[in-house]
Design an enzyme around this catalytic site. Structure first.
Site, PDB file in Angstrom:
ATOM      1  N   LYS A  71       0.831  -1.219   0.000  1.00  0.00           N
ATOM      2  CA  LYS A  71       0.000   0.000   0.000  1.00  0.00           C
ATOM      3  C   LYS A  71       0.866   1.271   0.000  1.00  0.00           C
ATOM      4  O   LYS A  71       0.705   2.177   0.831  1.00  0.00           O
ATOM      5  CB  LYS A  71      -1.010   0.020   1.155  1.00  0.00           C
TER       6      LYS A  71
HETATM    7  N1  PMP Z   1      -5.972  -4.553  -3.730  1.00  0.00           N
HETATM    8  C1  PMP Z   1      -5.600  -3.261  -3.744  1.00  0.00           C
HETATM    9  C2  PMP Z   1      -4.614  -2.786  -4.765  1.00  0.00           C
HETATM   10  C3  PMP Z   1      -6.124  -2.387  -2.786  1.00  0.00           C
HETATM   11  O1  PMP Z   1      -5.762  -1.097  -2.782  1.00  0.00           O
HETATM   12  C4  PMP Z   1      -7.055  -2.882  -1.835  1.00  0.00           C
HETATM   13  C5  PMP Z   1      -7.662  -1.934  -0.826  1.00  0.00           C
HETATM   14  N2  PMP Z   1      -6.857  -1.835   0.308  1.00  0.00           N
HETATM   15  C6  PMP Z   1      -7.400  -4.234  -1.855  1.00  0.00           C
HETATM   16  C7  PMP Z   1      -6.838  -5.037  -2.832  1.00  0.00           C
HETATM   17  C8  PMP Z   1      -8.331  -4.822  -0.833  1.00  0.00           C
HETATM   18  O2  PMP Z   1      -7.695  -4.868   0.435  1.00  0.00           O
HETATM   19  P1  PMP Z   1      -8.515  -4.783   1.796  1.00  0.00           P
HETATM   20  O3  PMP Z   1      -9.553  -5.838   1.732  1.00  0.00           O
HETATM   21  O4  PMP Z   1      -7.497  -5.032   2.861  1.00  0.00           O
HETATM   22  O5  PMP Z   1      -9.104  -3.420   1.861  1.00  0.00           O
END
Ligand code: PMP
Length: 321
Positions: free
Chosen positions: A160
């Protein structure tokens, strides 16, 4: 302070300030070079309980601190402190509504030059009222993006990192400009990776299939939640493995998962109808379960929820105003 109406604040440079006062210079390293790490967290308002619940708050901060360490950004707070800071922020703000919570650690020195050696670290946290990121009550229309997911060997996929989100933005923007709701992004090897900011699941023959954590995905907390709810509540297994593009067209059901996206049903990919174009039965069951869990209607999963204590607002120290 006599006015107790809800308002937004940020934790910025070591104290809570009104959100509009949390500002950085245009010379900030992170603003120029994308050297930040963030999280996206949601809290849900339960009107019956008159309470807000933050979903899997600890897990988000555990991931956050792993990611900041991975890219050498120092955060001077531990998980417990970050959890407490978030609860304090939400209490202070006092919105009886669903909220989006954004911690962000970043290289804060004002300087030219990309090296991170000797560059100072900053940390901020803010929370704003937030509704839907994508539609969840009608099937989405997706395209396979012409943009590939940036390789884990170029920018850590699971971290992230703010700079990496130009990849997400290009994919999402292309999809929307072309009349789709979302994009499916392939990895450098041409296999299905994820949505622009969501993980992706296929349903085939009563089982779930999702790209594995070695396919360049972000290890989603919602992905993990869905895998567990499918297994524990519905007895449905998940196969984590490579997924080829045309397997998506074959699937009985397809859905996206993410903190923002929640559980987003897919009815169409590249003009091919998936599962009759309706929300599939397994997607619908998982979506119902997910909303019950995050909104505090399923006590078996209350360990995943951090109650904010909005009714105990007066116990929180008044912010600097
Ligand atoms: N992939 C990406 C590239 C993202 O930015 C996110 C959002 N955080 C997700 C998948 C989903 O992750 P999460 O379920 O932890 O929000």
């Amino acid at each position: 302070m006599t006015d107790s109406s809800p308002r937004t604040y940020a934790f910025f440079e070591g104290e809570f300030v009104p959100l509009g006062d949390a500002k950085v210079s245009v010379m900030t390293h992170a603003f120029n070079y994308g050297t930040g790490v963030f999280e996206g967290i949601r809290s849900y308002w339960n009107d019956e309980h008159k309470e807000s619940y933050v979903f899997r708050l600890r897990e988000h901060f555990v991931r956050f601190l792993k990611n900041t360490a991975m890219v050498f950004i120092d955060v001077p707070y531990g998980v417990d402190e970050l959890v407490e800071m978030t609860v304090n922020l939400l209490r202070m703000e006092g919105f009886p509504s669903d909220m989006y919570i954004r911690p962000l650690a970043y290289k804060s020195s004002e300087q030219i030059g990309v090296s991170m050696e000797g560059v100072a670290d900053g940390f901020t946290l803010f929370a704003v009222p937030y509704g839907k990121y994508i539609e969840t009550d009608r099937p989405l229309s997706l395209c396979v993006s012409s943009w590939r997911r940036s390789s884990d060997n170029a920018i850590p996929s699971r971290a992230k990192v703010t700079g990496n989100y130009i990849n997400t933005a290009l994919a999402k923007n292309e999809a929307v400009r072309n009349g789709y709701n979302e994009a499916i992004v392939l990895n450098e090897h041409g296999y299905v990776c994820e949505g622009s900011a969501e993980n992706i699941f296929l349903v085939r023959n009563g089982a779930l299939i999702t790209p594995s954590i070695a396919d360049g995905i972000l290890e989603g907390i919602t992905r993990d939640t869905i895998i567990r709810l499918a297994r524990e509540e519905l007895g449905i297994p998940t196969h984590e493995r490579q997924v080829a593009r045309t397997e998506v067209y074959y699937a009985d059901e397809v859905f996206l998962t993410g903190t923002g996206a929640e559980v987003g049903p897919v009815g169409n990919v590249d003009g091919r109808t998936i599962g009759g174009g309706q929300i599939g039965p397994i997607t619908a069951a998982l979506q119902d379960l997910y909303f019950d869990v995050v909104k505090g209607r399923k006590p078996a999963y209350s360990d995943w929820l951090t109650p904010v204590g909005l009714t105990r607002r007066s116990e929180t120290a008044a912010p600097v105003a």
